[in-house]
Design a protein around this motif. Structure first.
Motif, PDB file in Angstrom:
ATOM      1  N   CYS B  32       0.926  -1.166  -0.103  1.00 19.94           N
ATOM      2  CA  CYS B  32      -0.141   0.189  -0.069  1.00 19.94           C
ATOM      3  C   CYS B  32       1.041   1.107   0.021  1.00 19.94           C
ATOM      4  N   GLU B  33       0.151   2.284  -0.435  1.00 18.47           N
ATOM      5  CA  GLU B  33       1.059   3.430  -0.379  1.00 18.47           C
ATOM      6  C   GLU B  33       0.696   4.424   0.728  1.00 18.47           C
ATOM      7  N   ILE B  34       1.461   5.347   1.108  1.00 20.69           N
ATOM      8  CA  ILE B  34       1.530   6.196   2.348  1.00 20.69           C
ATOM      9  C   ILE B  34       1.165   7.632   1.946  1.00 20.69           C
ATOM     10  N   GLU B  35       0.747   8.648   2.825  1.00 22.19           N
ATOM     11  CA  GLU B  35       0.382  10.062   2.597  1.00 22.19           C
ATOM     12  C   GLU B  35       0.903  10.586   3.848  1.00 22.19           C
ATOM     13  N   LYS B  36       1.898  11.666   3.485  1.00 25.84           N
ATOM     14  CA  LYS B  36       2.429  12.389   5.076  1.00 25.84           C
ATOM     15  C   LYS B  36       1.004  13.165   5.465  1.00 25.84           C
ATOM     16  N   VAL B  37       0.729  13.333   6.569  1.00 27.65           N
ATOM     17  CA  VAL B  37      -0.190  14.259   6.988  1.00 27.65           C
ATOM     18  C   VAL B  37       0.186  15.047   8.477  1.00 27.65           C
ATOM     19  N   ASN B  38      -0.459  15.904   8.401  1.00 33.95           N
ATOM     20  CA  ASN B  38      -0.313  16.852   9.815  1.00 33.95           C
ATOM     21  C   ASN B  38      -1.203  16.559  11.036  1.00 33.95           C
ATOM     22  N   GLN B  39      -0.236  15.935  12.028  1.00 36.45           N
ATOM     23  CA  GLN B  39      -1.047  15.557  13.236  1.00 36.45           C
ATOM     24  C   GLN B  39      -0.052  15.853  14.558  1.00 36.45           C
ATOM     25  N   GLU B  40      -0.819  16.082  15.566  1.00 34.03           N
ATOM     26  CA  GLU B  40      -0.093  16.266  16.892  1.00 34.03           C
ATOM     27  C   GLU B  40       0.692  14.704  17.284  1.00 34.03           C
ATOM     28  N   PHE B  41       1.750  14.509  17.587  1.00 33.76           N
ATOM     29  CA  PHE B  41       2.308  13.287  18.373  1.00 33.76           C
ATOM     30  C   PHE B  41       1.976  13.000  19.763  1.00 33.76           C
ATOM     31  N   ALA B 130      14.790  14.454  25.140  1.00 40.97           N
ATOM     32  CA  ALA B 130      15.748  14.691  23.939  1.00 40.97           C
ATOM     33  C   ALA B 130      15.591  16.223  23.570  1.00 40.97           C
ATOM     34  N   SER B 131      16.840  16.574  23.238  1.00 39.42           N
ATOM     35  CA  SER B 131      16.958  17.872  22.908  1.00 39.42           C
ATOM     36  C   SER B 131      16.447  18.443  21.641  1.00 39.42           C
ATOM     37  N   HIS B 132      16.161  17.269  20.790  1.00 37.18           N
ATOM     38  CA  HIS B 132      15.683  17.451  19.182  1.00 37.18           C
ATOM     39  C   HIS B 132      14.677  16.639  18.994  1.00 37.18           C
ATOM     40  N   VAL B 133      13.420  16.868  18.423  1.00 37.08           N
ATOM     41  CA  VAL B 133      12.421  15.972  17.980  1.00 37.08           C
ATOM     42  C   VAL B 133      12.112  16.259  16.624  1.00 37.08           C
ATOM     43  N   ILE B 134      11.786  15.337  15.934  1.00 42.37           N
ATOM     44  CA  ILE B 134      11.338  15.201  14.618  1.00 42.37           C
ATOM     45  C   ILE B 134       9.957  14.493  14.410  1.00 42.37           C
ATOM     46  N   ASN B 135       8.771  14.921  14.541  1.00 39.45           N
ATOM     47  CA  ASN B 135       7.480  14.336  14.455  1.00 39.45           C
ATOM     48  C   ASN B 135       7.177  14.301  13.020  1.00 39.45           C
ATOM     49  N   THR B 136       6.816  13.013  12.761  1.00 37.22           N
ATOM     50  CA  THR B 136       6.077  12.808  11.256  1.00 37.22           C
ATOM     51  C   THR B 136       4.946  11.964  11.429  1.00 37.22           C
ATOM     52  N   HIS B 137       3.804  12.055  10.537  1.00 40.95           N
ATOM     53  CA  HIS B 137       2.679  11.182  10.674  1.00 40.95           C
ATOM     54  C   HIS B 137       2.290  10.936   9.154  1.00 40.95           C
ATOM     55  N   PHE B 138       1.868   9.581   9.029  1.00 39.40           N
ATOM     56  CA  PHE B 138       1.704   9.008   7.549  1.00 39.40           C
ATOM     57  C   PHE B 138       0.188   8.304   7.751  1.00 39.40           C
ATOM     58  N   ALA B 139      -0.515   8.777   6.713  1.00 38.31           N
ATOM     59  CA  ALA B 139      -1.813   8.085   6.568  1.00 38.31           C
ATOM     60  C   ALA B 139      -1.685   6.514   5.846  1.00 38.31           C
ATOM     61  N   ILE B 140      -2.220   5.386   6.507  1.00 38.14           N
ATOM     62  CA  ILE B 140      -1.784   4.184   5.902  1.00 38.14           C
ATOM     63  C   ILE B 140      -3.068   3.404   5.688  1.00 38.14           C
ATOM     64  N   GLY B 146       2.279   7.453  13.590  1.00 41.19           N
ATOM     65  CA  GLY B 146       3.175   8.571  13.785  1.00 41.19           C
ATOM     66  C   GLY B 146       4.752   8.017  14.402  1.00 41.19           C
ATOM     67  N   LEU B 147       5.438   8.635  13.822  1.00 44.98           N
ATOM     68  CA  LEU B 147       7.023   8.369  13.978  1.00 44.98           C
ATOM     69  C   LEU B 147       7.614   9.459  14.414  1.00 44.98           C
ATOM     70  N   SER B 148       8.678   9.331  15.256  1.00 48.77           N
ATOM     71  CA  SER B 148       9.255  10.343  15.979  1.00 48.77           C
ATOM     72  C   SER B 148      10.771  10.107  16.071  1.00 48.77           C
ATOM     73  N   LEU B 149      11.526  11.040  15.708  1.00 49.70           N
ATOM     74  CA  LEU B 149      13.168  10.732  15.758  1.00 49.70           C
ATOM     75  C   LEU B 149      13.468  11.675  16.680  1.00 49.70           C
ATOM     76  N   ARG B 150      14.274  11.286  17.591  1.00 55.55           N
ATOM     77  CA  ARG B 150      14.750  12.135  18.764  1.00 55.55           C
ATOM     78  C   ARG B 150      16.109  11.863  18.980  1.00 55.55           C
ATOM     79  N   TRP B 151      16.907  13.137  19.379  1.00 50.09           N
ATOM     80  CA  TRP B 151      18.046  12.980  19.914  1.00 50.09           C
ATOM     81  C   TRP B 151      18.608  13.989  20.740  1.00 50.09           C
TER      82      TRP B 151
END
Lengths: 128, 151
Positions: B32-41, B130-140, B146-151
């Motif tokens: 299946c394909e995915i689509e980026k969406v904006n959402q709160e983590f 974490a000092s830095h946070v990247i939050n991403t969301h994908f409609a599947i 919701g996937l968050s990369l943090r460091w």
């Protein structure tokens, strides 16, 4: 003759996925044994000396795939073909694992086509 | 293994690589394909975490709707969703996270490099500063991952 395949991964889902790929690649002419870590996999080999191929993950608790490969290749089962299937695959790591005796190293998720590409020459008796 | 570091200046690059990793993972798992969406983590209670050990240091957090985990697990395992245990659902989510993280790190390491990840684990979200946070969301399908990369 039916081939016996040992699938090693700490994830039940991953083991099932790998099994399905191997089954499709081999044309269903295979039986399976499973283990959830390297230590249990060594025990499975001892109980199933007729295993022809091992498909193993790397990151596992108790005994990881690196140690498992090392132990297999210095054991009475050294001639068993071992394919590593891992999310931490990279070109450099593949080279390292092949130098330790792995037949091939595939990134997750694998596919039946990728498995077939590797096993088909073995089934036909040729070198990979 | 030489150390590499995530840097805030490259956030756009990381977001794009995360998208590619999620896309490749779900193309292979569910076709299946995915689509980026904006959402709160949402960081409530316990969450699934995967440590990035080397050459980068950081971690991924993932929020997968139960329905999506169930769809993946029932598709791969060939059983009805009603028969899935909580353990299998966690296993399914962990394997998805593992695969995504591997794809992402493979695109990040320098040529000739290797990388290491931890094992997926359940953690209390509040225990992971974490000092830095990247939050991403994908409609599947019907759900949002919701996937968050943090460091």
């Amino acid at each position: 003759m039916q081939k016996k395949i040992l699938v090693v991964d700490d994830s039940a889902l991953a083991r099932r996925f790998v099994r399905q790929c191997a089954e499709i690649a081999m044309g269903s002419d295979c039986s399976f044994v499973e283990a959830s870590n390297g230590k249990d996999a060594l025990a499975a080999l001892a109980s199933n000396p007729d295993v022809w191929l091992v498909l193993t993950d790397l990151n596992m608790p108790l005994m990881d795939g690196f140690e498992f490969l090392k132990q297999v290749k210095s054991s009475p089962y050294a001639k068993i073909h071992v394919i590593v299937v891992s999310s931490i695959q990279s070109e450099a790591r593949s080279l390292e694992l092949k130098q330790q005796g792995a037949l091939a190293v595939l990134p997750k998720p694998i596919s039946p086509a990728k498995v077939k590409e590797i096993v088909e020459p073995l089934l036909k008796g040729g070198a990979v | 293994m030489s150390k590499q570091e995530f840097t805030p200046q490259n956030i756009s690059e990381y977001e794009e690589k995360i998208f590619e990793a999620v896309q490749a993972t779900f193309e292979n798992l569910l076709f299946c394909e995915i689509e980026k969406v904006n959402q709160e983590f949402h960081l409530d209670g316990e969450i699934l975490c995967l440590d990035i050990i080397e050459p980068y240091k950081g971690f991924f957090l993932v929020s997968i709707p139960k329905s999506l985990s169930a769809e993946i697990a029932s598709t791969v395992l060939g059983i009805d969703a009603e028969m899935l245990t909580d353990s299998l659902l966690v296993d399914s989510s962990g394997e998805v996270l593992n695969t995504i993280a591997g794809h992402f790190l493979r695109s990040m390491v320098k040529e000739g490099g290797t990388f290491n990840l931890g094992l997926p684990r359940i953690v209390k979200a509040t225990e992971l500063p974490a000092s830095h946070v990247i939050n991403t969301h994908f409609a599947i399908g019907e759900g949002v991952l919701g996937l968050s990369l943090r460091w």
